[in-house]
Design an enzyme around this catalytic site. Structure first.
Site: not given
Ligand code: MEV
Length: 326
Positions: A158, A112
């Site tokens: 990302d 994350g």
């Protein structure tokens, strides 16, 4: 009006480190999501309350002037969210008091990312102020924020994963972003238990590249070939070919000096237990590795990775990108 947006974390599949220099990579999303809830207020302040599941929220207060000044360094806990608001306000010339709550992940596996919270924040602001940004515009703004906060050390892969979701082919530092139509990849993901700084590892590889460009450049070129072939193999669902490419990519990452025992142990254990391939994911040094195995070997591979010190994560891959939840 209150808006909540959420964005997924990511698993780097092929091409890490090379992607920092504009070479391509393949990344997929994981169903670990972070979220940002934003409410407009009359207060004239920006109140940011980051929290982790099960923890009390803390408040960080800024005046509108503090937010829009370009030379303010925000506290680390809210640097991506505050910087996202600053960039958004300046670019779209909006100003308003805001109350913002962000929810991160209970445990940081290195999947994350801060990029996901940046993307969720920009998507929530986009909905709240009805700016109608496209996915490309959300990516561009979020990548500018991440580069700003990380002082240029980021490839943006990302950010693209968080915006587009699924599995993404990413190249030329975001000039090429191709969401891929694929069968959802079924990798076994393991967390090594070791945390390191991505920035330190990116800098370590950068130094090696500067010292030995004639050796490192061909390694990056080989990684590019691996990414191109892996894209085809993923498309065909060819597990044996994907596994071979993972092993070769892992060897090249080892040659860059980013493999460590905490990753090597579960990688070799997975292969010994019948995995078709295994490699680290991301900067190296720790965080996650992943393996691919046929159904009949899957159980043994999971057990072997656990015995080698890994926490095997129950995550779904190739999941949705950023979305508005309310
Ligand atoms: C880290 O997850 C992947 C790296 O390629 C850094 C980056 O692309 O920003 C090492």
């Amino acid at each position: 009006m209150i808006v909540t947006a959420s964005a997924p974390g990511k698993l780097m599949l092929f091409g890490e480190h090379a992607v920092v220099y504009g070479y391509p990579c393949l990344v997929t999303t994981v169903d670990l999501r972070v979220s940002t809830t934003i409410e407009r207020t009359q207060s004239g302040t920006i109140d940011i309350a980051p929290s982790l599941p099960g923890e009390a929220e803390q408040h960080y207060l800024f005046t509108l002037d503090e937010i829009v000044q370009s030379n303010v360094i925000f506290p680390k806990a809210v640097s991506f969210v505050a910087s996202a608001i600053a960039h958004f306000f300046r670019r779209y010339n909006v100003r308003s008091g805001l109350h913002i709550m962000t929810t991160g992940l209970a445990k940081n596996y290195g999947l994350g990312s801060s990029s996901a919270i940046t993307v969720a924040t920009i998507a929530a602001l986009n909905a709240l102020f009805n700016v109608q940004l496209s996915s490309r515009e959300i990516f561009d703004l979020a990548f500018a924020v991440v580069l700003d906060v990380q002082r240029g050390t980021a490839s943006g892969f990302d950010v693209a994963a968080a915006v587009y979701g699924g599995t993404v082919y990413y190249s030329k530092r975001g000039d090429i972003i191709e969401p891929l139509e694929l069968p959802a990849p079924s990798f076994i993901v393991g967390y090594s238990g070791e945390k390191v700084s991505t920035t330190d590892y990116v800098e370590q590889v950068r130094r090696l590249y500067q010292q030995m460009p004639t050796l490192i450049e061909p390694i990056f070129a080989l990684m590019t070939t691996i990414v191109e072939q892996a894209r085809l193999a993923l498309h065909a669902g060819d597990h044996a070919e994907i596994g071979r490419l993972m092993n070769i990519n892992q060897g090249l990452l080892d040659s860059l000096g980013v493999n460590t025992l905490s990753l090597a142990r579960p990688i070799f254990a997975a292969r010994d237990a019948g995995a078709l391939g295994a490699k680290l994911s991301g900067a190296g040094g720790g965080d996650c590795m992943f393996a691919i195995a046929d159904d009949d070997a899957r159980g043994a591979v999971i057990t072997a990775m656990q015995s080698a010190g890994c926490e095997v994560l129950d995550v779904a891959l190739h999941t949705d990108g950023v979305c508005i939840d309310t």
